[in-house]
Design a protein around this motif. Structure first.
Motif, PDB file in Angstrom:
ATOM      1  N   ALA A  50     -99.744  50.616  39.024  1.00  0.00           N
ATOM      2  CA  ALA A  50     -99.937  51.993  38.553  1.00  0.00           C
ATOM      3  C   ALA A  50     -99.917  52.987  39.703  1.00  0.00           C
ATOM      4  CB  ALA A  50    -101.251  52.098  37.784  1.00  0.00           C
ATOM      5  N   ILE A  51    -100.396  52.598  40.858  1.00  0.00           N
ATOM      6  CA  ILE A  51    -100.394  53.494  42.022  1.00  0.00           C
ATOM      7  C   ILE A  51     -98.967  53.897  42.383  1.00  0.00           C
ATOM      8  CG2 ILE A  51    -100.780  53.536  44.526  1.00  0.00           C
ATOM      9  CD1 ILE A  51    -103.396  52.019  44.013  1.00  0.00           C
ATOM     10  N   GLU A  52     -98.015  53.015  42.131  1.00  0.00           N
ATOM     11  CA  GLU A  52     -96.611  53.283  42.446  1.00  0.00           C
ATOM     12  C   GLU A  52     -96.011  54.406  41.593  1.00  0.00           C
ATOM     13  OE1 GLU A  52     -94.714  51.975  44.943  1.00  0.00           O
ATOM     14  OE2 GLU A  52     -96.550  51.004  45.626  1.00  0.00           O
ATOM     15  N   ALA A  53     -96.586  54.653  40.426  1.00  0.00           N
ATOM     16  CA  ALA A  53     -96.057  55.698  39.527  1.00  0.00           C
ATOM     17  C   ALA A  53     -96.362  57.066  40.117  1.00  0.00           C
ATOM     18  CB  ALA A  53     -96.677  55.561  38.144  1.00  0.00           C
ATOM     19  N   ASP A  54     -95.359  57.932  40.132  1.00  0.00           N
ATOM     20  CA  ASP A  54     -95.581  59.260  40.699  1.00  0.00           C
ATOM     21  C   ASP A  54     -95.511  60.380  39.669  1.00  0.00           C
ATOM     22  OD1 ASP A  54     -92.887  58.964  40.321  1.00  0.00           O
ATOM     23  OD2 ASP A  54     -92.299  59.513  42.359  1.00  0.00           O
ATOM     24  N   THR A  55     -95.289  60.009  38.403  1.00  0.00           N
ATOM     25  CA  THR A  55     -95.320  60.994  37.322  1.00  0.00           C
ATOM     26  C   THR A  55     -96.188  60.436  36.198  1.00  0.00           C
ATOM     27  OG1 THR A  55     -93.411  60.082  36.126  1.00  0.00           O
ATOM     28  CG2 THR A  55     -92.948  61.746  37.850  1.00  0.00           C
ATOM     29  N   ILE A  56     -96.619  61.303  35.324  1.00  0.00           N
ATOM     30  CA  ILE A  56     -97.444  60.842  34.199  1.00  0.00           C
ATOM     31  C   ILE A  56     -96.634  59.938  33.277  1.00  0.00           C
ATOM     32  CG2 ILE A  56     -97.086  62.809  32.659  1.00  0.00           C
ATOM     33  CD1 ILE A  56    -100.449  61.048  33.254  1.00  0.00           C
ATOM     34  N   ASP A  57     -95.355  60.255  33.067  1.00  0.00           N
ATOM     35  CA  ASP A  57     -94.505  59.400  32.238  1.00  0.00           C
ATOM     36  C   ASP A  57     -94.330  58.025  32.886  1.00  0.00           C
ATOM     37  OD1 ASP A  57     -94.165  61.340  30.284  1.00  0.00           O
ATOM     38  OD2 ASP A  57     -92.317  62.122  31.185  1.00  0.00           O
ATOM     39  N   GLY A  58     -94.145  58.013  34.194  1.00  0.00           N
ATOM     40  CA  GLY A  58     -94.037  56.747  34.919  1.00  0.00           C
ATOM     41  C   GLY A  58     -95.322  55.934  34.821  1.00  0.00           C
ATOM     42  N   LEU A  59     -96.452  56.614  34.912  1.00  0.00           N
ATOM     43  CA  LEU A  59     -97.743  55.940  34.789  1.00  0.00           C
ATOM     44  C   LEU A  59     -97.907  55.349  33.396  1.00  0.00           C
ATOM     45  CD1 LEU A  59    -100.504  55.199  35.976  1.00  0.00           C
ATOM     46  CD2 LEU A  59    -101.311  57.466  35.252  1.00  0.00           C
ATOM     47  N   PHE A  60     -97.585  56.129  32.367  1.00  0.00           N
ATOM     48  CA  PHE A  60     -97.684  55.622  30.994  1.00  0.00           C
ATOM     49  C   PHE A  60     -96.763  54.421  30.790  1.00  0.00           C
ATOM     50  CE2 PHE A  60     -99.057  59.978  29.103  1.00  0.00           C
ATOM     51  CZ  PHE A  60    -100.328  59.800  29.632  1.00  0.00           C
ATOM     52  N   ASP A  61     -95.589  54.448  31.387  1.00  0.00           N
ATOM     53  CA  ASP A  61     -94.656  53.335  31.282  1.00  0.00           C
ATOM     54  C   ASP A  61     -95.239  52.075  31.924  1.00  0.00           C
ATOM     55  OD1 ASP A  61     -91.965  52.447  30.426  1.00  0.00           O
ATOM     56  OD2 ASP A  61     -91.719  52.087  32.590  1.00  0.00           O
ATOM     57  N   VAL A  62     -95.819  52.210  33.108  1.00  0.00           N
ATOM     58  CA  VAL A  62     -96.438  51.063  33.777  1.00  0.00           C
ATOM     59  C   VAL A  62     -97.580  50.512  32.935  1.00  0.00           C
ATOM     60  CG1 VAL A  62     -97.848  50.380  35.772  1.00  0.00           C
ATOM     61  CG2 VAL A  62     -95.761  51.700  36.129  1.00  0.00           C
ATOM     62  N   VAL A  63     -98.432  51.390  32.453  1.00  0.00           N
ATOM     63  CA  VAL A  63     -99.609  50.958  31.696  1.00  0.00           C
ATOM     64  C   VAL A  63     -99.208  50.246  30.406  1.00  0.00           C
ATOM     65  CG1 VAL A  63    -101.622  51.785  30.397  1.00  0.00           C
ATOM     66  CG2 VAL A  63    -101.165  52.662  32.695  1.00  0.00           C
ATOM     67  N   THR A  64     -98.259  50.784  29.678  1.00  0.00           N
ATOM     68  CA  THR A  64     -97.932  50.223  28.362  1.00  0.00           C
ATOM     69  C   THR A  64     -96.880  49.114  28.394  1.00  0.00           C
ATOM     70  OG1 THR A  64     -96.281  51.948  27.913  1.00  0.00           O
ATOM     71  CG2 THR A  64     -98.556  52.363  27.178  1.00  0.00           C
ATOM     72  N   ARG A  65     -96.067  49.065  29.439  1.00  0.00           N
ATOM     73  CA  ARG A  65     -94.996  48.061  29.482  1.00  0.00           C
ATOM     74  C   ARG A  65     -95.206  46.977  30.542  1.00  0.00           C
ATOM     75  NH1 ARG A  65     -90.499  49.893  26.464  1.00  0.00           N
ATOM     76  NH2 ARG A  65     -90.687  52.085  25.906  1.00  0.00           N
ATOM     77  N   VAL A  66     -95.792  47.333  31.677  1.00  0.00           N
ATOM     78  CA  VAL A  66     -95.978  46.370  32.765  1.00  0.00           C
ATOM     79  C   VAL A  66     -97.353  45.697  32.681  1.00  0.00           C
ATOM     80  CG1 VAL A  66     -96.051  46.114  35.282  1.00  0.00           C
ATOM     81  CG2 VAL A  66     -94.370  47.641  34.240  1.00  0.00           C
ATOM     82  N   TRP A  67     -98.390  46.485  32.377  1.00  0.00           N
ATOM     83  CA  TRP A  67     -99.736  45.923  32.334  1.00  0.00           C
ATOM     84  C   TRP A  67     -99.895  44.759  31.363  1.00  0.00           C
ATOM     85  CZ3 TRP A  67    -104.216  49.970  32.944  1.00  0.00           C
ATOM     86  CH2 TRP A  67    -104.184  50.495  34.250  1.00  0.00           C
ATOM     87  N   PRO A  68     -99.273  44.764  30.182  1.00  0.00           N
ATOM     88  CA  PRO A  68     -99.461  43.595  29.311  1.00  0.00           C
ATOM     89  C   PRO A  68     -99.088  42.280  30.009  1.00  0.00           C
ATOM     90  CG  PRO A  68     -98.504  45.368  28.050  1.00  0.00           C
ATOM     91  CD  PRO A  68     -98.499  45.817  29.500  1.00  0.00           C
ATOM     92  N   ARG A  69     -97.996  42.281  30.746  1.00  0.00           N
ATOM     93  CA  ARG A  69     -97.572  41.073  31.465  1.00  0.00           C
ATOM     94  C   ARG A  69     -98.546  40.750  32.587  1.00  0.00           C
ATOM     95  NH1 ARG A  69     -94.897  41.043  35.969  1.00  0.00           N
ATOM     96  NH2 ARG A  69     -94.082  43.136  35.695  1.00  0.00           N
ATOM     97  N   LEU A  70     -98.923  41.749  33.367  1.00  0.00           N
ATOM     98  CA  LEU A  70     -99.815  41.514  34.509  1.00  0.00           C
ATOM     99  C   LEU A  70    -101.211  41.076  34.078  1.00  0.00           C
ATOM    100  CD1 LEU A  70     -98.914  44.539  36.833  1.00  0.00           C
ATOM    101  CD2 LEU A  70     -98.201  42.145  37.073  1.00  0.00           C
ATOM    102  N   LEU A  71    -101.705  41.645  32.990  1.00  0.00           N
ATOM    103  CA  LEU A  71    -103.063  41.360  32.543  1.00  0.00           C
ATOM    104  C   LEU A  71    -103.150  40.206  31.549  1.00  0.00           C
ATOM    105  CD1 LEU A  71    -104.295  45.039  32.084  1.00  0.00           C
ATOM    106  CD2 LEU A  71    -104.776  43.493  34.006  1.00  0.00           C
ATOM    107  N   GLY A  72    -101.995  39.731  31.087  1.00  0.00           N
ATOM    108  CA  GLY A  72    -102.000  38.629  30.134  1.00  0.00           C
ATOM    109  C   GLY A  72    -102.496  39.023  28.756  1.00  0.00           C
TER     110      GLY A  72
END
Length: 187
Positions: A50-72
């Motif tokens: 999430a720190i890598e995201a530099d826009t709110i849209d990028g942050l939302f994308d990381v949280v909703t699309r990347v976090w499920p995989r990372l967090l299991g």
């Protein structure tokens, strides 16, 4: 004449029982430590992504699309209130939600609520029927930054470790709130 009673057999049997209980407890402790270490690593990886995201849209994308995989987990959603309007974000949808639903939910929860449920919280959106375990994490911020909830959901009813898991998820929520502030205010 006195009779000598041998306690050796009973004492040895009790020592064996106690040794077995200690070995079992030790195995449980090692399993917990491995699980806790894995959970800590997953939370750290999620925050770093999430720190890598530099826009709110990028942050939302990381949280909703990347976090499920990372967090299991199977589903991640955000419910936010900004400018007195409610919003809901998940991997497939960004839309509005009644602010009162978000506010009412926040009033009823601890900072981190983990539970097994027959059906997920309505703020999961279309995934609500698939959720059997959920973690609802408050995103506490100060105006003008949006406040709300981070929702993590799993399809399986999982036994949740409330004490240690809540600390890790609290850190995740605090980190996300800070990143939302950074994207909206500090940039």
């Amino acid at each position: 004449m006195a009779t000598v009673i041998s306690f050796e057999e009973r004492a040895v049997a009790r020592l064996r029982d106690r040794l077995g209980a200690v070995e079992s407890a030790n195995e449980d402790l090692i399993a917990f430590a491995r699980g806790h270490s894995g959970a800590t690593a997953a939370i750290h990886a999620a925050v770093l992504a999430a720190i890598e995201a530099d826009t709110i849209d990028g942050l939302f994308d990381v949280v909703t699309r990347v976090w499920p995989r990372l967090l299991g987990v199977d589903h991640v959603a955000l419910a936010l209130v900004a400018d007195d309007r409610g919003f809901r974000v998940d991997a497939m949808h960004v839309g509005t939600v009644d602010k009162r639903i978000v506010d009412r939910t926040i009033e009823q929860l601890d900072p981190v609520t983990m539970r097994t449920v027959p059906c997920g919280h309505p703020l999961f959106g279309q995934a609500v029927g698939q959720i059997r375990s959920e973690a609802l994490i408050l995103l506490s911020t100060e105006a003008p930054v949006p406040y709300g909830l981070l929702l993590l959901g799993q399809k399986d009813a999982a036994g949740l470790d409330n004490r240690h898991g809540a600390q890790l998820l609290g850190f995740l929520g605090s980190s996300l709130a800070a990143m939302i502030r950074r994207c909206l205010i500090d940039s």
